[in-house]
Design an enzyme around this catalytic site. Structure first.
Site, PDB file in Angstrom:
ATOM      1  CG  HIS A 129      -3.576  -0.522 -11.770  1.00  0.00           C
ATOM      2  ND1 HIS A 129      -2.638  -0.450 -12.781  1.00  0.00           N
ATOM      3  CD2 HIS A 129      -3.576   0.697 -11.165  1.00  0.00           C
ATOM      4  CE1 HIS A 129      -2.108   0.767 -12.777  1.00  0.00           C
ATOM      5  NE2 HIS A 129      -2.654   1.486 -11.812  1.00  0.00           N
ATOM      6  CD  GLU A 130      -5.954   1.771  -7.991  1.00  0.00           C
ATOM      7  OE1 GLU A 130      -5.161   2.252  -7.165  1.00  0.00           O
ATOM      8  OE2 GLU A 130      -6.150   2.276  -9.119  1.00  0.00           O
ATOM      9  CG  HIS A 133      -0.884   1.954  -7.361  1.00  0.00           C
ATOM     10  ND1 HIS A 133       0.307   2.251  -7.978  1.00  0.00           N
ATOM     11  CD2 HIS A 133      -1.863   2.283  -8.257  1.00  0.00           C
ATOM     12  CE1 HIS A 133       0.060   2.734  -9.194  1.00  0.00           C
ATOM     13  NE2 HIS A 133      -1.250   2.758  -9.389  1.00  0.00           N
ATOM     14  CG  HIS A 139       1.511   4.079 -13.142  1.00  0.00           C
ATOM     15  ND1 HIS A 139       0.988   5.350 -13.057  1.00  0.00           N
ATOM     16  CD2 HIS A 139       0.557   3.241 -12.650  1.00  0.00           C
ATOM     17  CE1 HIS A 139      -0.238   5.275 -12.533  1.00  0.00           C
ATOM     18  NE2 HIS A 139      -0.512   4.010 -12.275  1.00  0.00           N
TER      19      HIS A 139
HETATM   20  N1  TQI Z   1      -6.323   5.935 -10.748  1.00  0.00           N
HETATM   21  C1  TQI Z   1      -4.943   6.237 -10.794  1.00  0.00           C
HETATM   22  C2  TQI Z   1      -4.130   4.926 -10.786  1.00  0.00           C
HETATM   23  O1  TQI Z   1      -4.426   4.049  -9.973  1.00  0.00           O
HETATM   24  C3  TQI Z   1      -4.544   7.047  -9.595  1.00  0.00           C
HETATM   25  C4  TQI Z   1      -3.095   7.340  -9.634  1.00  0.00           C
HETATM   26  C5  TQI Z   1      -2.459   8.137 -10.495  1.00  0.00           C
HETATM   27  C6  TQI Z   1      -2.107   6.770  -8.823  1.00  0.00           C
HETATM   28  N2  TQI Z   1      -1.123   8.106 -10.260  1.00  0.00           N
HETATM   29  C7  TQI Z   1      -0.896   7.278  -9.256  1.00  0.00           C
HETATM   30  C8  TQI Z   1      -2.150   5.889  -7.790  1.00  0.00           C
HETATM   31  C9  TQI Z   1       0.295   6.899  -8.661  1.00  0.00           C
HETATM   32  C10 TQI Z   1      -0.961   5.530  -7.184  1.00  0.00           C
HETATM   33  C11 TQI Z   1       0.246   6.019  -7.647  1.00  0.00           C
HETATM   34  O2  TQI Z   1      -3.238   4.802 -11.591  1.00  0.00           O
HETATM   35  S1  TQI Z   1      -7.159   5.580 -12.079  1.00  0.00           S
HETATM   36  C12 TQI Z   1      -5.793   2.460 -14.079  1.00  0.00           C
HETATM   37  C13 TQI Z   1      -4.976   2.253 -15.295  1.00  0.00           C
HETATM   38  C14 TQI Z   1      -6.764   3.970 -12.557  1.00  0.00           C
HETATM   39  C15 TQI Z   1      -6.043   3.738 -13.670  1.00  0.00           C
HETATM   40  O3  TQI Z   1      -8.522   5.572 -11.694  1.00  0.00           O
HETATM   41  O4  TQI Z   1      -6.768   6.468 -13.117  1.00  0.00           O
HETATM   42  C16 TQI Z   1      -6.283   1.409 -13.367  1.00  0.00           C
HETATM   43  C17 TQI Z   1      -7.267   2.918 -11.836  1.00  0.00           C
HETATM   44  F1  TQI Z   1      -3.784   1.848 -14.976  1.00  0.00           F
HETATM   45  F2  TQI Z   1      -5.460   1.342 -16.075  1.00  0.00           F
HETATM   46  F3  TQI Z   1      -4.915   3.351 -15.961  1.00  0.00           F
HETATM   47  C18 TQI Z   1      -7.010   1.615 -12.223  1.00  0.00           C
HETATM   48 CL1  TQI Z   1      -6.032  -0.213 -13.881  1.00  0.00          CL
HETATM   49 ZN    ZN Z   2      -2.044   3.279 -11.187  1.00  0.00          ZN
END
Ligand code: TQI
Ligand code: ZN
Ligand code: CA
Ligand code: ZN
Length: 172
Positions: A129-130, A133, A139
Site C-alpha cells: 500500500h505505501e 503512495h 486512495h
Molecule cells: N497510513 C495512512 C495511509 O497510508 C496515511 C495516509 C493517510 C496517507 N492519508 C494519506 C498517506 C494520503 C498518503 C496519502 O493511508 S495508515 C492502510 C489502509 C495505513 C492505512 O497507517 O493509516 C494501509 C497504512 F489502507 F489499509 F488503511 C497502510 Cl494498507
Molecule cells: Zn494510504
C-alpha cells in the site's frame, strides 16, 4: 476508482530504476534479512506491471526511497501513535520517505490470520500500500484494491487489483 495526489506527481519516466535503502531498522523487532525479503517482494508486485525496477542499495546517498521504523515523533511533524491507529506513512513523489510505526506488532513471515496477537499487522500488506503512495497513487474507492483506505488487522492483502494496475499503468 483510483486517485492520484494533487498535481499528479510521479517519478520521471526517464528513470527505469528506483533504488531503496533500509535506513532505520533498529527499532524493528524483525531481523534485517526478513525485512529485506518482505520489501523486495512488495516492490516486485508493482515492478511486475510498470516499466520500473526497484533495487536495494546500502548507500543512503544513492537511495531514491528510504525506509525506516520509528516510535512516536520522528522529525517530520507526523508522529506515530503507538499500537494501531496510524501504521505507516509514505510521502508523494519524488520525496521517497517511507516510515513505519515501530510500536506495531508487525508480522513478516507466516500467516497473520493465525497470529495469536489480536493487533498483528501484516507488514507486506502495508508495504504494498505505501509503495503505491510512493509511486503517486492516492486512495481508491474499490474495496478489493490495495489502495483502498482500510485494512483490517490480521488480514493479508498483497495482490494488486485491476484498479491498482490501471492506476499505476496510466501514470507510468
Ligand atoms: N497510513 C495512512 C495511509 O497510508 C496515511 C495516509 C493517510 C496517507 N492519508 C494519506 C498517506 C494520503 C498518503 C496519502 O493511508 S495508515 C492502510 C489502509 C495505513 C492505512 O497507517 O493509516 C494501509 C497504512 F489502507 F489499509 F488503511 C497502510 Cl494498507
Ligand atoms: Zn494510504
Ligand atoms: Ca500506530
Ligand atoms: Zn514519518
Amino acid at each position: 476508482l483510483y486517485t492520484y495526489f494533487q498535481g499528479n506527481p510521479k517519478w520521471p519516466t526517464s528513470i527505469q530504476e528506483l533504488k531503496y535503502a533500509l535506513i532505520a531498522t533498529s527499532a524493528s523487532t524483525i531481523d534485517v534479512a526478513t525485512l529485506r525479503d518482505v520489501f523486495a517482494r512488495a516492490f516486485s508486485r508493482w515492478a511486475a506491471v510498470i516499466p520500473m525496477n526497484f533495487t536495494e542499495t546500502t548507500s543512503t546517498v544513492d537511495a531514491d526511497i528510504t525506509i525506516g521504523f520509528y516510535n512516536g515523533s520522528h522529525g517530520d511533524g507526523e508522529p506515530f501513535d503507538g499500537p494501531l491507529g496510524t501504521l505507516a506513512h509514505a510521502f508523494s513523489p519524488t520525496d521517497g520517505r517511507f516510515h513505519l510505526d515501530a510500536s506495531e506488532t508487525w508480522i513478516a513471515s507466516g500467516d497473520v490470520t493465525k497470529s495469536s496477537s489480536n493487533v498483528a499487522v501484516d507488514l507486506e500488506s502495508v508495504a504494498v500500500h505505501e509503495i503505491g503512495h510512493l509511486l503517486g497513487l492516492g486512495h481508491s474507492t474499490v474495496e478489493d484494491a490495495i489502495m483502498y483506505p482500510t485494512l483490517t488487522v490480521r488480514t493479508r492483502k498483497v495482490d494488486l487489483a485491476q484498479d491498482d494496475v490501471s492506476g499505476v499503468q496510466n501514470l507510468y
